[in-house]
Design a protein around this motif. Structure first.
Motif, PDB file in Angstrom:
ATOM      1  N   TYR A  39     -19.798 -94.848 -68.158  1.00 58.16           N
ATOM      2  CA  TYR A  39     -20.375 -95.452 -66.946  1.00 58.16           C
ATOM      3  C   TYR A  39     -19.320 -96.258 -66.194  1.00 58.16           C
ATOM      4  CZ  TYR A  39     -22.939 -98.856 -64.132  1.00 58.16           C
ATOM      5  OH  TYR A  39     -23.369 -99.653 -63.099  1.00 58.16           O
ATOM      6  N   TYR A  40     -18.580 -97.100 -66.926  1.00 54.24           N
ATOM      7  CA  TYR A  40     -17.590 -97.945 -66.254  1.00 54.24           C
ATOM      8  C   TYR A  40     -16.348 -97.155 -65.837  1.00 54.24           C
ATOM      9  CZ  TYR A  40     -20.152-102.247 -66.879  1.00 54.24           C
ATOM     10  OH  TYR A  40     -21.098-103.231 -66.774  1.00 54.24           O
ATOM     11  N   LEU A  41     -16.067 -96.053 -66.511  1.00 54.88           N
ATOM     12  CA  LEU A  41     -14.980 -95.189 -66.059  1.00 54.88           C
ATOM     13  C   LEU A  41     -15.311 -94.632 -64.670  1.00 54.88           C
ATOM     14  CD1 LEU A  41     -12.265 -93.752 -66.781  1.00 54.88           C
ATOM     15  CD2 LEU A  41     -13.664 -91.846 -67.620  1.00 54.88           C
ATOM     16  N   ALA A  52     -14.268-100.144 -69.353  1.00 53.98           N
ATOM     17  CA  ALA A  52     -14.391 -98.829 -69.978  1.00 53.98           C
ATOM     18  C   ALA A  52     -13.562 -98.743 -71.247  1.00 53.98           C
ATOM     19  CB  ALA A  52     -13.952 -97.747 -68.986  1.00 53.98           C
ATOM     20  N   LEU A 104     -12.971 -91.128 -73.544  1.00 54.85           N
ATOM     21  CA  LEU A 104     -12.726 -91.197 -72.104  1.00 54.85           C
ATOM     22  C   LEU A 104     -11.848 -90.060 -71.578  1.00 54.85           C
ATOM     23  CD1 LEU A 104     -12.051 -95.049 -71.760  1.00 54.85           C
ATOM     24  CD2 LEU A 104     -14.166 -93.823 -71.222  1.00 54.85           C
ATOM     25  N   LYS A 135     -21.725 -96.556 -72.096  1.00 50.93           N
ATOM     26  CA  LYS A 135     -21.220 -97.605 -71.195  1.00 50.93           C
ATOM     27  C   LYS A 135     -19.757 -97.365 -70.833  1.00 50.93           C
ATOM     28  CE  LYS A 135     -24.395-101.255 -72.656  1.00 50.93           C
ATOM     29  NZ  LYS A 135     -24.538-102.607 -73.282  1.00 50.93           N
ATOM     30  N   ALA A 136     -18.985 -96.840 -71.784  1.00 48.75           N
ATOM     31  CA  ALA A 136     -17.580 -96.558 -71.504  1.00 48.75           C
ATOM     32  C   ALA A 136     -17.455 -95.549 -70.361  1.00 48.75           C
ATOM     33  CB  ALA A 136     -16.889 -96.029 -72.756  1.00 48.75           C
TER      34      ALA A 136
END
Length: 585
Positions: free
Chosen positions: A392-394, A342, A434, A389-390
């Protein structure tokens, strides 16, 4: 009491000897005014240089930074060296070499006209001739566990019998054999296509046993005695080198090298001060510009091409230097791979390279390895900016909102405006994308790197410039064999450990075919990127401003310098900007 008096007397004698050596060199002054040499060149003059970081070591095996290397490599030299024009391997103390059919045995023929610098550690104070015994002594030192050896790992794992020597199981290294007084053989455990590159590194420079035994480790930095083109004159507020009048080498016209009489090195971390000194003519070149000064000093590309820049030579090249942030794999927060991913996706590297660094760098969107001839960078999947994507992975990391991530700190050094500007930008980007509150913690450079080396920081700023032009140089430190807190040369600071990465890296290191070797290295880098073991930021573009009277000082991707070839001319050179070496990425 007798022991104390003896120690004091010994140290006093050594320092007195050191002072006497310096006095002798200072009294024997060399001409500064230019005198004619062959081929339109000139002898004489003093080269004035600034180092933006202190010299931490001169003793070859202890050198771990490029600033120390720039100086030490003028005093010492090894069997081989790099050509500053194209970084190809060239003979140095070794006049020639052969490799056996299995690519494991390397035999080197040593020149018979190479002498150590004059010093009282030798009989009558005259430097003696270098022989195969000296080479054996140095390479066995490199394989030892001596506290001054900062390069143990790459030798103990490659040279036959080196590990046994390191562990004190034997009194010699089986793979290092003297054939005769001027010939030595080094045998490897396995074929290693990059071995010749290693032999051009500063660590392998030859130093005399007499000097190490006479002066001891504590004085080997000041009493630097090698075979190189320059010798130490004084170490005070500024660092002064003088020409080695007994240097073995001549140029293509038959001129005795070096051509310069002296090198004067000052120390100032402030790049704006350095630029001001250059403009006043107090420095002959500067490496790297303050970001805010790039448009003012160089102007636009079109202006520079039309010769409208000021009276200096400008050199530019995409360097083999990467800036990245490292993660500590065992950290309670950052051991979460999804969180590391992320953070990677949340950083807009194109924005940093274009707007923060004024185009003086390229975004590291394809991994940690810069563009190197023959390496398939396009095969490596890195992290281009992606808010989607950042986030999503967070979420994959277990956070519905970034404000749930507590106590995330980035540690960086206060060695220049660029470092701070980049850290501030990333802090804002991670907050905006984020909603994570990234705290910035600033350290002095030496304090930061001490903590990094001891693997106590969770998230830190790091820069790496290759020791030699090979992609393996950028990822070798991530091998699990480099996790060893007891060894000074262990440099896997993030404690990254992945057997699959190790497998492909080891396979590449033993490959004889360069094409397959490059593919295996790319596989290893892909694994490293998939694990998000680091946060690559950008690859530097190296920029130099040079006194137009300074000649034969080519730029290269490693900022490898050979001052023995440099000279000043009486005729001012026309303004030039070197753009041909820059890629169009």
């Amino acid at each position: 009491m007798k022991k104390i008096i003896l120690v004091f007397f010994t140290l006093f004698a050594l320092y007195s000897c050191s002072d006497q050596v310096k006095k002798n060199k200072q009294n024997n002054k060399l001409p500064i005014t230019l005198t004619t040499a062959k081929g339109g060149k000139f002898y004489g003059e003093t080269l004035h240089v600034n180092s933006s970081e202190p010299i931490t070591a001169l003793f070859p095996a202890s050198v771990t930074d490029i600033y120390s290397q720039h100086v030490s490599s003028q005093i010492y030299e090894g069997l081989l060296k790099f050509d500053p024009n194209d970084l190809s391997i060239q003979p140095a103390i070794a006049s020639s070499y052969t490799i056996d059919s299995l690519n494991k045995k390397y035999r080197f023929n040593i020149r018979k006209n190479v002498y150590f610098h004059n010093d009282p550690c030798f009989i009558d104070g005259k430097g003696r001739m270098v022989t195969a015994k000296d080479v054996k002594y140095v390479f066995e030192f490199l394989c030892s566990n001596h506290k001054m050896n900062a390069s143990t790992i790459q030798w103990r794992t490659s040279i036959l019998g080196a590990n046994d020597y390191f562990e004190n199981k034997t009194d010699h290294v089986a793979g290092i054999k003297i054939i005769d007084d001027f010939c030595i053989e080094i045998e490897l455990n396995e074929p290693f296509s990059g071995f010749l590159n290693l032999l051009a590194l500063i660590h392998t420079s030859i130093f005399p046993k007499e000097a190490f035994e006479k002066y001891g480790p504590q004085l080997m930095n000041e009493m630097a005695i090698g075979t190189g083109p320059f010798e130490v004159l004084s170490i005070e507020d500024t660092f002064k080198l003088r020409k080695n009048s007994h240097y073995w080498r001549k140029d293509e016209f038959g001129n005795q090298l070096p051509l310069l009489s002296y090198i004067n090195i000052q120390f100032d971390q402030n790049k704006s001060n350095e630029l001001a000194d250059f403009k006043k003519g107090e420095l002959d070149f500067i490496w790297g510009l303050p970001v805010e000064e790039i448009p003012n000093v160089i102007g636009s590309l079109e202006d520079a091409k039309n010769g409208k820049n000021k009276e200096f030579t400008v050199q530019s090249i995409n360097s083999l230097q990467v800036e990245y942030y490292g993660f500590l794999m065992k950290d309670s927060l950052l051991k979460n791979k999804a969180l590391r991913k992320a953070l990677n996706y949340a950083v807009n590297k194109n924005y940093i390279a274009t707007y923060i660094l004024e185009g003086s760098a390229l975004p590291a969107t394809h991994g940690i390895i810069p563009t190197i001839h023959g390496y398939p960078n396009a095969n490596v999947k890195g992290y281009a900016f992606s808010k989607q994507k950042a986030l999503y992975y967070l979420k994959r990391a277990g956070y519905t909102n970034g404000n749930q991530v507590k106590d995330l700190k980035l540690y960086y050094n206060n060695s220049g405006q660029i470092i701070e500007l980049v850290a501030n930008s990333i802090q804002k980007q991670i907050s905006n994308i984020l909603n994570i509150d990234l705290q910035l913690v600033q350290y002095e450079r030496k304090d930061l790197f001490s903590k990094i080396e001891n693997s106590v920081l969770p998230f830190w700023r790091f820069g790496w410039i290759a020791d030699y032009p090979d992609p393996a140089n950028f990822i070798a430190s991530f091998h699990s064999k480099n996790i060893n807190s007891a060894s000074k040369s262990a440099n896997n600071y993030g404690l990254y450990n992945n057997p699959e990465f190790d497998f492909y890296f080891d396979k590449a290191m033993s490959a004889c075919n360069d094409s397959s070797r490059m593919l295996d290295l790319a596989m290893a880098e892909n694994i490293l990127m998939e694990d998000a073991a680091v946060l690559p930021l950008f690859y530097y573009t190296s920029i130099r401003l040079i006194n137009p009277q300074l000649r034969d000082f080519p730029i290269n991707e490693l900022e490898y310098r050979d001052y023995s070839l440099v000279y000043f001319t009486k005729e001012k050179k026309k303004r030039v900007r070197v753009y041909e070496s820059l890629s169009k990425e």
